[in-house]
Design an enzyme around this catalytic site. Structure first.
Site, mmCIF file in Angstrom:
data_model
loop_
_atom_site.group_PDB
_atom_site.id
_atom_site.type_symbol
_atom_site.label_atom_id
_atom_site.label_comp_id
_atom_site.label_asym_id
_atom_site.label_seq_id
_atom_site.Cartn_x
_atom_site.Cartn_y
_atom_site.Cartn_z
ATOM 1 N N ASP A 263 0.879 -1.172 0.000
ATOM 2 C CA ASP A 263 0.000 0.000 0.000
ATOM 3 C C ASP A 263 0.921 1.228 0.000
ATOM 4 O O ASP A 263 1.289 1.742 -1.073
ATOM 5 C CB ASP A 263 -0.923 -0.072 1.237
ATOM 6 C CG ASP A 263 -1.776 1.171 1.478
ATOM 7 O OD1 ASP A 263 -1.611 2.171 0.760
ATOM 8 O OD2 ASP A 263 -2.607 1.158 2.405
ATOM 9 N N GLY A 315 -8.908 2.275 0.476
ATOM 10 C CA GLY A 315 -9.714 3.404 0.917
ATOM 11 C C GLY A 315 -8.956 4.243 1.926
ATOM 12 O O GLY A 315 -7.962 3.798 2.506
HETATM 13 O O1 OSB Z 1 -3.910 1.416 5.241
HETATM 14 O O2 OSB Z 1 -5.587 1.014 4.042
HETATM 15 C C1 OSB Z 1 -5.047 1.690 4.924
HETATM 16 C C2 OSB Z 1 -7.553 4.170 6.384
HETATM 17 C C3 OSB Z 1 -6.752 5.276 6.535
HETATM 18 C C4 OSB Z 1 -5.422 5.199 6.196
HETATM 19 C C5 OSB Z 1 -4.894 4.015 5.710
HETATM 20 C C6 OSB Z 1 -5.700 2.888 5.542
HETATM 21 C C7 OSB Z 1 -7.041 2.976 5.923
HETATM 22 C C8 OSB Z 1 -7.948 1.849 5.860
HETATM 23 C C9 OSB Z 1 -9.434 2.160 5.773
HETATM 24 O O3 OSB Z 1 -7.609 0.683 5.948
HETATM 25 C C10 OSB Z 1 -9.996 1.810 4.458
HETATM 26 C C11 OSB Z 1 -11.385 2.397 4.283
HETATM 27 O O4 OSB Z 1 -12.336 1.732 4.635
HETATM 28 O O5 OSB Z 1 -11.483 3.529 3.763
HETATM 29 MG MG MG Z 2 -3.237 -0.195 3.997
#
Ligand code: OSB
Ligand code: MG
Length: 395
Positions: A263, A315
């Site tokens: 990510d 997300g």
């Molecule tokens: O690492 O995917 C991530 C939310 C904020 C910052 C990083 C992450 C996330 C989530 C939430 O995992 C994903 C969502 O439901 O929007």
């Molecule tokens: Mg992530």
């Protein structure tokens, strides 16, 4: 081979959405920035911190009586990445908005080229690319999904569950989202909240698609510990190591059976290619904000599709405006795994769009067919929740 040829043709369409249909140039008259406070229904905790509301950063571009909406996904603190609401505001106001207002925009590629000389600040540039693509879709009387060559009518919904106070609370939430039909559960993990909780969830639900996301909470020295996760048939382990690393992840991937997914580390098509060349991961999470907008997100999608690497749409606790863009992106053929795309009701009491995003009982979200975002933007509600509004126009 057949599949590969089909992909190549599709790539050509994707990388130049305007190739088949001429589009009038878009002369942007104004860039409106709004910071809108939205409380989260439940606090969201990851390995890097806990939040209980989002300061949603909206961009609205106006052109020829149309308004195109985008969202900058940066948080208030530089924890997930170095960008913040404050840095994005500065970079948009002083550098990116002037580049948008400078001359009529001929295409997505034209916009991306104007931004190319600036370093970093991907979430800021993405916000403007999103708003431009909404405008372009409206100008062409198309949905965003159609504009980018999306092929799915429904996309698979997943949910990302934050760190809870107790394992029992986590199990309750897993049960809730499974009963709502969600097709994949992702657990946030960190040292002290990992093997035992994954074991509990897996024992309660032996068959579900289950993954974990560490948000960079470990180092390569934890490899032996992380190897214990191989016992649970996880769909993937997301970003276990440092946020800008692809080298240690390659070493770790060689020690694990479970697929790694990156990510934070994948901030461009170039880095996606480097990570795949190094075998740092076998799955990529594409977030439009993290990679700097549609042009880069589409390029990463095409790269992964050509190499047979599964991708899914991540997300950032977006409002419905950012989520509508995520839904469009996830309608592309290469998005073969459920995304972190959940219903509005998973995050907020009241979303910024109507209808709200819903997840059907089969765990899918319908890709809207309406023009542009395919949702109405709730201007009255946005107005009431706005903390800051700035309007930038040509000098
Ligand atoms: O690492 O995917 C991530 C939310 C904020 C910052 C990083 C992450 C996330 C989530 C939430 O995992 C994903 C969502 O439901 O929007
Ligand atoms: Mg992530």
């Amino acid at each position: 081979m057949w599949y590969f040829l089909a992909r190549m043709q599709q790539s050509a369409k994707i990388s130049d959405p305007q190739a088949e249909q001429s589009t009038p140039q878009i002369r942007v008259e104004g860039v409106e920035i709004r910071l809108v406070r939205l409380p989260l229904l439940e606090p969201f905790e990851t390995s890097f911190g806990k939040i209980d509301s989002r300061l949603i950063f909206l961009i609205c571009l106006s052109a020829d009586g149309l308004r195109g909406w985008g969202e900058v996904v940066a948080a208030e603190q530089p924890l997930y990445s170095y960008e913040t609401v404050g840095t994005a505001f500065h970079v948009i106001k002083d550098f990116l908005a002037p580049a948008v207002l400078d001359e009529p925009i001929a295409s997505l590629a034209d916009l991306a080229r104007r931004f190319a000389r600036f370093r970093g600040h991907n979430m800021a540039r993405a916000g403007l690319e999103l708003a431009y693509m909404d405008l372009l879709a409206q100008a062409r009387q198309q949905s965003l999904s159609t504009l980018i060559g999306g092929e799915r009518q429904q996309i698979a919904a997943g949910v990302s569950l934050g760190i809870q106070l107790t394992p029992a609370q986590l199990l309750k939430r897993v049960e809730r989202y499974l009963s709502l039909g969600y097709q994949r559960i992702k657990l946030k993990i960190k040292p002290g909240w990992d093997i035992e909780i994954v074991d509990e969830v897996r024992r309660a639900y032996p068959k579900i698609l289950l993954s974990v996301d560490a948000n960079s909470a470990y180092t390569l020295a934890d490899a032996e510990h992380l190897r214990k996760l191989d016992d649970f048939e996880l769909l993937m382990i997301e970003q276990p190591l440092h946020n800008d690393d692809i080298v240690d992840h390659a070493k770790l991937q060689r020690l694990l059976q479970t697929d790694l997914c990156l990510d934070e580390s994948i901030v461009s098509q170039r880095l996606a290619q480097a990570a795949l060349d190094l075998e740092s991961c076998r799955i990529i999470n594409i977030k439009i904000g993290r990679v700097g907008g549609y042009s880069e997100a589409l390029a990463i999608h095409d790269l992964c599709a050509a190499r047979g690497v599964p991708v899914w749409c991540g997300g950032m606790l977006e409002s419905g405006i950012g989520r509508a863009h995520n839904i469009a992106l996830a309608s592309l053929r290469g998005f073969t795994l459920p995304g972190d795309i959940s219903a509005s009701a998973r995050y907020f009491e009241h979303d910024l769009i109507s209808p709200e995003v819903t997840v059907a009982s089969d765990g899918t979200v319908a890709v809207p067919e309406g023009i542009g975002l395919g949702f109405e933007v709730e201007l009255g509600f946005i107005e009431r929740q706005t903390e800051t509004r700035v309007y930038l126009s040509r000098k």
